[in-house]
Design a protein around this motif. Structure first.
Motif, PDB file in Angstrom:
ATOM      1  N   GLU A 558       2.195  -6.171  -3.561  1.00  0.00           N
ATOM      2  CA  GLU A 558       2.403  -6.272  -2.114  1.00  0.00           C
ATOM      3  C   GLU A 558       3.826  -5.876  -1.726  1.00  0.00           C
ATOM      4  O   GLU A 558       4.055  -5.296  -0.666  1.00  0.00           O
ATOM      5  CB  GLU A 558       2.087  -7.689  -1.638  1.00  0.00           C
ATOM      6  CG  GLU A 558       0.596  -8.025  -1.742  1.00  0.00           C
ATOM      7  CD  GLU A 558       0.278  -9.452  -1.376  1.00  0.00           C
ATOM      8  OE1 GLU A 558       1.241 -10.250  -1.192  1.00  0.00           O
ATOM      9  OE2 GLU A 558      -0.913  -9.791  -1.279  1.00  0.00           O
ATOM     10  N   ASN A 561       3.880  -2.127  -1.729  1.00  0.00           N
ATOM     11  CA  ASN A 561       3.285  -1.634  -0.481  1.00  0.00           C
ATOM     12  C   ASN A 561       4.342  -1.545   0.618  1.00  0.00           C
ATOM     13  O   ASN A 561       4.468  -0.539   1.324  1.00  0.00           O
ATOM     14  CB  ASN A 561       2.172  -2.569  -0.004  1.00  0.00           C
ATOM     15  CG  ASN A 561       0.919  -2.475  -0.854  1.00  0.00           C
ATOM     16  OD1 ASN A 561       0.773  -1.563  -1.652  1.00  0.00           O
ATOM     17  ND2 ASN A 561       0.027  -3.442  -0.680  1.00  0.00           N
ATOM     18  N   GLY A 699      -1.078  -3.880   4.481  1.00  0.00           N
ATOM     19  CA  GLY A 699      -2.175  -4.415   3.683  1.00  0.00           C
ATOM     20  C   GLY A 699      -2.884  -5.574   4.342  1.00  0.00           C
ATOM     21  O   GLY A 699      -3.187  -5.562   5.533  1.00  0.00           O
TER      22      GLY A 699
END
Length: 872
Positions: A558, A561, A699
C-alpha cells in the motif's frame, strides 16, 4: 582578490594536491536525528568517519554551506553585534580519510595562506593541544614540531581541551586540533601588545581562521578514548573570515560578500552604513539573516512553527524586527534583497537562481505576517505598561516579557527599551526563569541516550534487498540500546536487509525477525545518515545467529501504491499547471500520500479534476516500471530526471520511469501502475507562500472514500424525501435557512433594543458613576456583547455588570467606560476574575471589557454584588 577568486583559489589548490572536489551538501539535514542543520563541513562525511560508508576518495575538498543557530553551536545572539559571527556561513575544508595526517595538512595550510593568499607570516599564530590528565593525553608535540618549521616557538601556543580537542558529540570520532589565528590589527596596536596575548580572547581583529582536526580517537559512552583503526584529517576554514583577511578589511561585513547587500539596504532605508552603531548592527543582522533564510528555503525548509522551520522563522523575524526598530522599515523589504544575494553567490550555488521566485514569495509573506504580529505585540506591551502602572509597579513581569519574546519575537532588550521610555524596568530574573523552563521542556522532549555500538561482525555497508524481496536471511552486524522519554528500545544494523529505512518522504518498513519460531517485532526502520537502523523493543535471544527478516508486505504494498502515485501526480501537475511545479516535500505511508509543490495560486476545481483524470488514466494504462539502479548523475540529467533541491545525490543514482514520469528516487514502487487501482485527491491547500499541498488516497482507501461519499448522498436523498434533484432541494433548503436566520437576527436586534432601553431606565448613580447591574434573559452571549458596546457608546461613566443563564451555563459580562478606567483605576479583567468565583468559574479580558463563564448559575446574583463592591 574577490570572494569568487578566493573560493576558486582554495578549491584549485587542493585539487592540485590530489583532492576530489565535491559539492556542498544541503544546509538542511535529512536522515540524521542529531542535527537539524549542517553546522560544520564534516557533517556530510560523518558516515565515513564512523566507518558506516566505504571511502571512495581518500582526499576530498569543498566549500560547505553551514548554519549555526541551534544546539551546541549557536551564534544567533552574537550576529550583527560583532563583525565576525554569522548564522549562515561557508566553511572551506579539506579531508583525508586514512591518507595524509598532521605533517602534510600543516605544511599545506601554511603554503595556501602565506604563499597563495599572501597573508603576512608574522601575523599568524598556531595553537596545539596542551594535553588532558582526564584523558591521559599529553601535549601534541608532534603538531608543534611541524609548526616549528614555519613559526617561531613564541607563536605556537598551547590550547586547552575546550579550544584544542574536537569532538563530534558525546560519543564518536574525536582528536586534538590545531587552530590558525591571524592578527589583523594596525601596526601601532601590534607594537603595544603582541597578538599571542589576544588569541581566543574574542578580539574582533585577532581571530581564528582555520581549524585543523586530527581525528585519531573514538569517544565511548563511558567517556574513555579508543584509538581509531585509521587516522583522518578534518579541516574547516571560515570563508568570510578568510575574505576579510585577504581583502585587508576589518570586518567580515566589509568584504564583497556583504557589501552589495548592505548597499541595497542603504538604498531601501535611506541610511548610510558606518554612521551609527545601532543602524550598522541592524544592517549586519539583515544581511546575514537574509543569507540563512534564502539558502534554507532553497534547500527545502520553509518557515513554520516547529523544529527546523521554527528556527528559520525566528531568524527571519529577528531581521524584520531590526529593520522595523532601527531602520524604520515598516513594509516588507528583505525579499527585495534576494536578487543581490543571487548576483553575489549564485554562480557557486545555483539553487539561489533556480529557486529565486519561491524564496522571494515566501520571505515576503513571512514579512507581512510578522509585521502585523509586531504591531500586535507593541499594543500588548502598551497594555502591560498600563497594567504595571495601575498596580503601582516598577517593572514588567518577566513571564509577560517572555511571552513577547517567544510569541511576538521581541528580544528582552527591545522590551526593556520600550519599558524605559515609560519609566519602568523588566523583571529580567523572571524572564530568565521562563526561558530556562522552556529550554528544560525542550531538552526533556528531545532527550536521547544511546549506548555504544556492540559490534558482532564487520561490514562495510548494509546491502538493501528490498527492491526485489520482502524476506531474507540476515545477520546482525551491530546493535545498541537507546533510551528516550523513559522508553527503551534497541537499534539493530544487519549485514543485508529487505527493510526500507525512512527517507525521501517514505516511512520505514515494519515487520519481524524470526529464529526457531521466536519472533522479534521490528516496529520501525530508520535511516541515520547512510545507516539502516531497525528498531525493536527487545534484543533477540541469540543476536550472533542468523534470522529470517520479514517485512509487513501488505503495508509495503500500500505504501508503494502511494509512492508511485506521487510520481504520477507530480507529472500530472506539471502537465496541467506548468513546468514551474516542483516537489517541495512529501509523505508516503500505507494510508495516504501528501505532496507539497511550488505553485502560486489555489488550484481550481477543474484543475484538480484534470490532474485526477490524468493520474487515473495512467493507472488504467498499467504502465510498467522502468528502473535503473546505477545511472551516472550526468546521464540521469540528460534523461530529464526530476531532481529535488535540498537532496544530496551520489555519483550514481536510481532512476524510476513510468511513462513520461522520470524521477531520481530511492523508494519502493509498484511493478505496474494498474496495481494502484484508483487515485483520489481529498484536499488541496496552501502551506506557505508559493507552496501548495495535495493529500490523496489510493487503492482500497480510495474505494472506501468514494463509497462513503455515495452513502452520504443516498442519506441526503432520503432526508430530502426522495427528491430527484438533490442539488435543487439542498439549495432551496439553504435559502429557506438563510431567510429564517435573517428574521431571527432582526428579532434579536429588536429584543436587544428593548432590553437596552429597559436597562437604561434602571440606571443608578454612585457619585459620578452610572451603574447598570442586572440579571437578564438572552438567547446567546453575542447579544450581551452587542448590548454592552451599545450602552458604552450611549452612557457616560458607565459601570455595567450583567449576568445571564444561557442554556444552563452562567455568563458574566462587565463593561466600564475608559474614563473610569483612567481616572479610578477600575479594571474589568481583574474584577471579572474575582466575581467569576461566585459562579464557580473564571474569565478575563481587557481593562474596559471582560467576561466570565462558570458552572453554578445560582451564583449570578452574588457575582453581580461582588463586581459592584469594586465601585466603593
Amino acid at each position: 582578490m574577490t570572494s569568487k577568486e578566493i573560493r576558486k583559489a582554495f578549491l584549485d589548490f587542493f585539487e592540485e594536491k590530489g583532492h576530489q572536489i565535491v559539492k556542498s551538501a544541503p544546509m538542511v539535514v535529512k536522515g540524521d536525528p542529531t542535527l537539524m542543520f549542517t553546522n560544520a563541513g564534516m557533517n556530510q562525511f560523518k558516515d565515513k568517519f564512523l566507518g558506516n560508508e566505504p571511502i571512495k576518495w581518500p582526499r576530498v575538498a569543498d566549500t560547505q554551506k553551514c548554519l549555526r543557530v541551534s544546539g551546541k553551536h549557536n551564534d544567533l545572539e552574537e550576529v550583527g553585534l560583532d563583525t565576525y559571527h554569522h548564522t549562515m556561513f561557508e566553511m572551506l575544508g579539506n579531508w583525508s580519510f586514512g591518507d595524509y595526517f598532521k605533517k602534510e595538512v600543516i605544511d599545506w595550510a601554511w603554503e595556501f595562506l602565506v604563499d597563495k593568499m599572501g597573508l603576512p607570516a608574522d601575523r599568524l599564530y598556531a595553537s596545539v593541544f596542551e594535553g588532558s590528565s582526564d584523558d591521559n593525553l599529553g601535549r601534541d608535540d608532534e603538531a608543534a614540531s611541524y609548526w616549528e618549521k614555519h613559526l617561531p616557538k613564541e607563536c605556537i601556543l598551547d590550547g586547552s581541551k575546550k579550544d584544542n580537542f574536537w569532538e563530534m558529540g558525546d560519543t564518536g570520532p574525536c582528536g586534538p586540533c590545531s587552530e590558525i589565528h591571524v592578527d589583523l590589527r594596525p601596526e601601532e596596536e601590534r607594537a603595544k601588545l603582541p597578538g599571542r596575548e589576544l588569541v581566543n580572547k574574542d578580539h574582533p581583529l585577532v581571530i581564528e581562521i582555520w581549524n585543523l582536526v586530527f581525528m585519531q580517537f573514538n569517544r565511548k559512552a563511558d567517556g574513555s578514548l579508543q584509538a581509531l583503526p585509521a587516522r583522518h584529517v578534518d579541516t574547516g576554514m571560515g570563508f568570510e573570515r578568510l575574505c576579510m583577511a585577504v581583502q585587508g578589511v576589518t570586518s567580515n561585513y566589509d568584504t564583497d560578500l556583504f557589501q552589495n547587500i548592505i548597499g541595497e539596504i542603504e538604498k531601501l532605508s535611506n541610511i548610510k552604513y558606518g554612521t551609527d552603531e545601532k543602524t550598522d548592527i541592524a544592517m549586519r543582522v539583515v544581511a546575514d539573516h537574509l543569507r540563512a533564510v534564502a539558502f534554507a528555503i532553497a534547500d527545502g525548509q520553509l518557515p513554520s512553527n516547529n523544529k527546523a522551520g521554527y528556527v528559520i522563522r525566528r531568524i527571519l523575524r529577528r531581521a524584520v524586527r531590526y529593520g522595523y526598530t532601527f531602520l524604520s522599515l515598516r513594509e516588507p523589504f528583505i525579499y527585495k534583497l534576494v536578487e543581490v544575494l543571487k548576483n553575489t553567490m549564485g554562480d557557486t550555488f545555483s539553487e539561489l537562481a533556480a529557486q529565486q521566485q519561491l524564496i522571494e514569495k515566501v520571505i515576503k509573506e513571512e514579512e507581512e505576517s510578522f509585521l502585523h504580529t509586531l504591531s500586535t505585540g507593541i499594543k500588548l506591551l502598551d497594555e502591560m505598561v498600563s497594567k504595571t502602572r495601575q498596580e503601582n509597579g516598577t517593572h514588567i513581569d518577566g513571564k509577560d516579557a517572555f511571552v513577547l519574546y517567544d510569541t511576538y519575537g521581541f528580544p528582552l532588550d527591545l522590551t526593556a527599551l520600550i519599558a524605559r521610555e515609560h519609566g519602568l524596568s523588566v523583571d529580567e530574573a523572571g524572564f530568565s526563569s521562563a526561558m530556562e523552563e522552556q529550554k528544560k521542556r525542550s531538552r526533556n522532549a528531545a532527550q536521547l541516550e544511546t549506548g555504544d555500538w556492540i559490534d558482532i561482525r564487520k561490514i562495510d555497508q548494509t546491502k538493501f534487498l528490498g527492491y526485489d524481496t520482502t524476506e531474507a536471511e540476515v545477520r546482525i552486524a551491530r546493535y545498541r540500546k537507546v533510551s528516550q522519554k523513559k522508553k527503551t528500545y534497541y537499534q539493530l544494523v544487519f549485514d543485508k536487509t529487505p527493510f526500507y529505512g525512512e527517507s525521501g518522504g517514505q516511512v520505514g518498513d515494519t515487520g519481524y525477525l524470526e529464529q526457531d519460531g521466536a519472533k522479534t517485532i521490528i516496529f520501525d526502520t530508520q535511516k541515520e545518515n547512510n545507516l539502516t537502523v531497525h528498531l525493536t523493543e527487545k534484543l533477540p535471544e541469540n543476536p550472533a545467529e542468523s534470522f529470517l527478516a520479514v517485512v509487513n508486505s501488505e503495508k509495503r504494498r500500500e505504501t508503494a501504491n502511494n509512492h508511485t502515485a506521487t510520481h504520477l501526480l507530480h507529472a500530472a501537475l506539471r502537465e496541467v499547471l506548468g513546468t514551474h511545479v516542483e516537489q517541495k516535500g512529501s509523505l508516503v505511508n500505507s494510508d495516504h500520500l501528501r505532496f507539497d509543490f511550488s505553485h502560486f495560486q489555489k488550484m481550481t476545481d477543474e484543475e484538480i479534476e484534470q490532474v485526477e483524470t490524468l493520474v487515473n488514466k495512467k493507472i488504467r494504462e498499467n504502465s510498467a516500471k522502468e528502473e535503473n539502479r546505477e545511472v551516472p548523475m550526468k546521464k540521469a540529467q540528460e534523461l530529464g530526471a526530476m531532481m529535488l533541491f535540498g537532496e544530496k545525490y551520489g555519483e550514481a543514482v536510481r532512476v524510476i520511469k513510468f511513462g513520461k514520469s522520470i524521477e531520481l528516487c530511492g523508494g519502493t514502487h509498484v511493478e505496474a501502475t494498474g496495481q494502484i487501482g484508483l487515485f483520489k485527491i481529498v484536499s488541496e491547500s496552501a502551506i506557505a507562500a508559493g507552496v501548495r499541498r495535495i493529500e490523496a488516497i489510493t487503492g482500497k482507501h480510495a474505494e472506501e472514500f468514494v463509497n462513503d461519499q455515495i452513502n452520504t448522498l443516498k442519506n441526503v436523498r432520503e432526508a430530502m424525501k426522495g427528491s430527484k434533484d438533490i442539488l435543487a432541494g439542498v439549495t432551496n433548503l439553504l435559502k429557506e435557512n438563510a431567510d429564517l436566520s435573517k428574521k431571527i437576527e432582526a428579532f434579536e436586534r429588536e429584543q436587544t433594543k428593548a432590553l437596552k432601553n429597559d436597562l437604561k431606565n434602571k440606571i443608578t448613580k454612585k457619585g459620578d458613576i452610572n451603574i447598570i447591574a442586572e440579571q437578564v434573559q438572552v438567547e446567546n452571549a453575542a447579544m450581551i456583547k452587542d448590548l454592552a458596546f451599545q450602552l458604552k457608546n450611549e452612557v457616560e461613566n458607565l459601570f455595567m455588570v450583567i449576568g445571564a443563564d444561557i442554556n444552563g451555563k452562567p455568563n458574566l459580562t462587565i463593561m466600564i467606560s475608559e474614563s473610569l478606567v483612567d481616572q479610578k483605576g477600575l479594571n474589568a479583567g481583574k474584577i471579572v476574575r474575582e466575581a467569576g468565583k461566585e459562579i464557580k468559574g473564571g474569565g478575563g479580558g481587557q481593562t474596559f471589557y471582560a467576561t466570565a463563564g462558570g458552572k453554578d448559575a445560582a451564583g449570578i446574583p452574588a457575582a453581580i454584588e461582588k463586581a459592584l463592591s469594586f465601585t466603593n
